[in-house]
Design a protein around this motif. Sequence first.
Motif, PDB file in Angstrom:
ATOM      1  N   LYS A 204       0.844  -1.196   0.000  1.00 12.08           N
ATOM      2  CA  LYS A 204       0.000   0.000   0.000  1.00 12.08           C
ATOM      3  C   LYS A 204       0.876   1.241   0.000  1.00 12.08           C
ATOM      4  O   LYS A 204       1.916   1.276   0.648  1.00 12.08           O
ATOM      5  CB  LYS A 204      -0.879   0.041   1.244  1.00 12.08           C
ATOM      6  CG  LYS A 204      -1.993  -0.961   1.309  1.00 12.08           C
ATOM      7  CD  LYS A 204      -2.794  -0.708   2.588  1.00 12.08           C
ATOM      8  CE  LYS A 204      -3.915  -1.698   2.762  1.00 12.08           C
ATOM      9  NZ  LYS A 204      -4.668  -1.432   4.008  1.00 12.08           N
ATOM     10  N   LYS A 210      -7.872   6.696   6.991  1.00  8.88           N
ATOM     11  CA  LYS A 210      -8.974   6.239   6.139  1.00  8.88           C
ATOM     12  C   LYS A 210     -10.277   6.698   6.779  1.00  8.88           C
ATOM     13  O   LYS A 210     -10.549   6.355   7.923  1.00  8.88           O
ATOM     14  CB  LYS A 210      -8.928   4.717   6.007  1.00  8.88           C
ATOM     15  CG  LYS A 210      -9.898   4.136   4.997  1.00  8.88           C
ATOM     16  CD  LYS A 210      -9.655   2.641   4.839  1.00  8.88           C
ATOM     17  CE  LYS A 210     -10.547   2.027   3.774  1.00  8.88           C
ATOM     18  NZ  LYS A 210     -10.268   0.585   3.566  1.00  8.88           N
ATOM     19  N   THR A 235     -16.639  -0.014  -1.890  1.00  2.00           N
ATOM     20  CA  THR A 235     -16.381  -1.248  -2.623  1.00  2.00           C
ATOM     21  C   THR A 235     -17.700  -1.874  -3.041  1.00  2.00           C
ATOM     22  O   THR A 235     -18.681  -1.831  -2.300  1.00  2.00           O
ATOM     23  CB  THR A 235     -15.606  -2.257  -1.749  1.00  2.00           C
ATOM     24  OG1 THR A 235     -16.304  -2.447  -0.497  1.00  2.00           O
ATOM     25  CG2 THR A 235     -14.197  -1.763  -1.454  1.00  2.00           C
ATOM     26  N   SER A 371      -9.402  -9.730   0.496  1.00  2.00           N
ATOM     27  CA  SER A 371      -9.452  -8.646   1.479  1.00  2.00           C
ATOM     28  C   SER A 371      -8.330  -7.644   1.252  1.00  2.00           C
ATOM     29  O   SER A 371      -8.541  -6.418   1.300  1.00  2.00           O
ATOM     30  CB  SER A 371      -9.347  -9.211   2.899  1.00  2.00           C
ATOM     31  OG  SER A 371     -10.436 -10.051   3.192  1.00  2.00           O
ATOM     32  N   GLN A 372      -7.122  -8.139   1.008  1.00  2.00           N
ATOM     33  CA  GLN A 372      -5.979  -7.244   0.778  1.00  2.00           C
ATOM     34  C   GLN A 372      -6.241  -6.324  -0.405  1.00  2.00           C
ATOM     35  O   GLN A 372      -5.854  -5.145  -0.381  1.00  2.00           O
ATOM     36  CB  GLN A 372      -4.715  -8.070   0.543  1.00  2.00           C
ATOM     37  CG  GLN A 372      -4.180  -8.750   1.796  1.00  2.00           C
ATOM     38  CD  GLN A 372      -3.101  -9.776   1.469  1.00  2.00           C
ATOM     39  OE1 GLN A 372      -2.679  -9.902   0.322  1.00  2.00           O
ATOM     40  NE2 GLN A 372      -2.667 -10.522   2.475  1.00  2.00           N
ATOM     41  N   TYR A 374      -9.410  -5.445  -1.808  1.00  2.00           N
ATOM     42  CA  TYR A 374     -10.515  -4.510  -1.587  1.00  2.00           C
ATOM     43  C   TYR A 374     -10.217  -3.499  -0.485  1.00  2.00           C
ATOM     44  O   TYR A 374     -10.738  -2.375  -0.515  1.00  2.00           O
ATOM     45  CB  TYR A 374     -11.798  -5.284  -1.258  1.00  2.00           C
ATOM     46  CG  TYR A 374     -12.485  -5.867  -2.470  1.00  2.00           C
ATOM     47  CD1 TYR A 374     -13.186  -5.051  -3.353  1.00  2.00           C
ATOM     48  CD2 TYR A 374     -12.442  -7.231  -2.735  1.00  2.00           C
ATOM     49  CE1 TYR A 374     -13.819  -5.585  -4.465  1.00  2.00           C
ATOM     50  CE2 TYR A 374     -13.078  -7.773  -3.840  1.00  2.00           C
ATOM     51  CZ  TYR A 374     -13.763  -6.942  -4.704  1.00  2.00           C
ATOM     52  OH  TYR A 374     -14.396  -7.466  -5.812  1.00  2.00           O
ATOM     53  N   GLU A 375      -9.382  -3.868   0.491  1.00  2.00           N
ATOM     54  CA  GLU A 375      -9.087  -2.940   1.574  1.00  2.00           C
ATOM     55  C   GLU A 375      -8.207  -1.779   1.125  1.00  2.00           C
ATOM     56  O   GLU A 375      -8.054  -0.797   1.854  1.00  2.00           O
ATOM     57  CB  GLU A 375      -8.416  -3.680   2.739  1.00  2.00           C
ATOM     58  CG  GLU A 375      -9.377  -4.482   3.597  1.00  2.00           C
ATOM     59  CD  GLU A 375     -10.485  -3.634   4.181  1.00  2.00           C
ATOM     60  OE1 GLU A 375     -10.192  -2.542   4.693  1.00  2.00           O
ATOM     61  OE2 GLU A 375     -11.654  -4.047   4.118  1.00  2.00           O
ATOM     62  N   ARG A 376      -7.642  -1.855  -0.066  1.00  2.00           N
ATOM     63  CA  ARG A 376      -6.870  -0.722  -0.585  1.00  2.00           C
ATOM     64  C   ARG A 376      -7.788   0.358  -1.159  1.00  2.00           C
ATOM     65  O   ARG A 376      -7.332   1.433  -1.525  1.00  2.00           O
ATOM     66  CB  ARG A 376      -5.849  -1.205  -1.620  1.00  2.00           C
ATOM     67  CG  ARG A 376      -4.734  -2.007  -0.967  1.00  2.00           C
ATOM     68  CD  ARG A 376      -3.780  -2.651  -1.951  1.00  2.00           C
ATOM     69  NE  ARG A 376      -2.867  -1.711  -2.565  1.00  2.00           N
ATOM     70  CZ  ARG A 376      -1.810  -2.064  -3.291  1.00  2.00           C
ATOM     71  NH1 ARG A 376      -1.536  -3.359  -3.462  1.00  2.00           N
ATOM     72  NH2 ARG A 376      -1.028  -1.155  -3.845  1.00  2.00           N
ATOM     73  N   GLY A 378     -10.914   3.117  -0.539  1.00  2.00           N
ATOM     74  CA  GLY A 378     -11.289   3.936   0.605  1.00  2.00           C
ATOM     75  C   GLY A 378     -11.213   5.417   0.289  1.00  2.00           C
ATOM     76  O   GLY A 378     -10.742   5.839  -0.773  1.00  2.00           O
ATOM     77  N   ILE A 414     -16.664  -8.910   2.301  1.00  2.00           N
ATOM     78  CA  ILE A 414     -15.738  -7.781   2.286  1.00  2.00           C
ATOM     79  C   ILE A 414     -16.407  -6.503   1.792  1.00  2.00           C
ATOM     80  O   ILE A 414     -16.293  -5.452   2.418  1.00  2.00           O
ATOM     81  CB  ILE A 414     -14.523  -8.114   1.391  1.00  2.00           C
ATOM     82  CG1 ILE A 414     -13.809  -9.366   1.899  1.00  2.00           C
ATOM     83  CG2 ILE A 414     -13.553  -6.935   1.327  1.00  2.00           C
ATOM     84  CD1 ILE A 414     -12.919 -10.013   0.866  1.00  2.00           C
ATOM     85  N   LYS A 416     -19.317  -3.702   0.574  1.00  2.00           N
ATOM     86  CA  LYS A 416     -20.513  -3.164   1.245  1.00  2.00           C
ATOM     87  C   LYS A 416     -21.657  -2.871   0.279  1.00  2.00           C
ATOM     88  O   LYS A 416     -22.714  -2.441   0.697  1.00  2.00           O
ATOM     89  CB  LYS A 416     -20.137  -1.902   2.027  1.00  2.00           C
ATOM     90  CG  LYS A 416     -19.156  -2.168   3.163  1.00  2.00           C
ATOM     91  CD  LYS A 416     -18.852  -0.924   3.961  1.00  2.00           C
ATOM     92  CE  LYS A 416     -20.033  -0.463   4.782  1.00  2.00           C
ATOM     93  NZ  LYS A 416     -19.682   0.686   5.663  1.00  2.00           N
TER      94      LYS A 416
END
Length: 590
Positions: A204, A210, A235, A371-372, A374-376, A378, A414, A416
């Motif tokens: 990242k 965030k 997401t 997860s890695q 999609y979590e990027r 924000g 993951i 929303k």
Amino acid sequence: MSQATDTDATVADTGVIRSVSGPVVTATDLDARMNDVVYVGEEGLMGEVIEIEGDVTTIQVYEETSGVGPGEPVDNTGEPLTVDLGPGMLDTIYDGVQRPLDVLEEKMNSAFLDRGVDAPGIDLEEEWEFTPEVEEGDQVESGDVVGVVPETVTIDHKVMVPPDEEGGVVSETKEGTFTVEEPVVVLEDGTEITMHQEWPVRDKRPTVEKETPTTPLVSGQRILDGLFPLAKGGTAAIPGPFGSGKTVTQQSLAKFADADIVVYIGCGERGNEMTEVIEDFPELEDPKSGNDLMARTCLIANTSNMPVAARESCVYTGITIAEHYRDMGYDVALMADSTSRWAEAMREISSRLEEMPGEEGYPAYLAARLSQFYERAGYFQNVNGTEGSISVIGAVSPPGGDFSEPVTQNTLRIVKTFWALDSDLAERRHFPAINWNDSYSLYRDQLDDWFRDNVAEDWPDKRQWAVDTLDEEDELQEIVQLVGKDALPEDQRLTLEVARFLREAYLQQNALHDVDRYCPPEKTYDILGLIKTFNDEAFDALDAGVPVEEITSVDAAPKINRVATTPDDEYEAFVAEIEENLVEQLRALY
């Protein structure tokens, strides 16, 4: 360590291939670390270290490995897989490891690429007009903007202090035309800042914080903006079977979504679909600026016939490019089509590594990798004080449309926002074929204030009325299939007629119509408001004893279906006229 000592094995920057299994190659006597980029065989095929056991190094190769055999050399670069960041990324089409396809085609003088051919991600020879935004004596920190380059007619590329540099006091600035590798700002400690950065794709880029997103990514699609909105920095997943419209929906979002930058990743999709994207996008006009859409778009094409390992890396390439523009303060929309092909690439490589399989043969770390990625996404406070966002929309291609399969289920845990495509709707030619009963958005409550302030105070109320009406219709349809529509009470028959207008006039949208392909939020609200007016007046007439047949046969009712295709500068007068006629004609019945 002891094994290497016992066998007196030696390691060096150059190793030797021991075995080849598809894209997975093992090498011995190679001094390497995890994720190092290596060049494999006599042809120098690009690969990445994915496992180290004793003096045996396992590599996934991003190109076709046929003809490669044991005994050929493996050269280590000592660096992880990185992307080149700088002006020139927009209006460009890359493969999965950021090689510009037009440059490779020119090198090969053919549309069919030879193995081992390489090119930098951005043109190192092209000159760009640089205008500094700092002066001598200014203090700059990591991530600060030091100047601006007009990358395209639409987007200014902001040159920043690299995130891995500490910054310092500016001792010299330059203005004029430079290549991306020439220094444009020099710090007192001798650090030279250029327009070119490199960044590892699996790391990242740093941010301060965030935040909770409170602004919608306006898509111009009524069913999305009106019922299942996505936040900027949110997401979303679009699962659906073959032919249900995943790619068309993502392309519509890429064309019309309220984002500054679009990164479109074709991850393992059919070649004809990517060809259509590559041919269509350069010809499309940006509805925001009137310029070419490609002026704010970066395409990554990794079709299903390309090497499987490059498919695994292409999503990281895309998200890293997106993060670079986010750091400039831009809102980025990233489309990944499709994450199922990415997961299948992981499954194939995992099986060749003989790892313990998880559900349906996917690797046990499938959920962690999803997860890695999609979590990027924000909405972020950047280190340079700006705010930027990355919204990630991932298509999922469940085999046979089975939403219970692992990729869809792990994605749902993951993201929303869930836009469920339905093959039955697609077969009935209802597009976009998003099933309103199965879809949802967890961003609705936090976006309501924006819609209240910018569109209408009662936006959430009207949306809830539409959802309730459609839910009631779904329940009534089950009864209709058993006993027929005529057996229902008149109020329920009228509810079915109102729901029909919701489906046909509101939820359906023609992506090929010059007007209907994009619907601004104000028009989305007015169409729904018109149907609500018909509902209220119709039930008043029903309560006064008017039969349903007379209520639904008024002349003004069918005109509701024409509002969506009415030009945006004419629809308000048309809506007002229909509303007036509806009220007048329905009240005249009693």
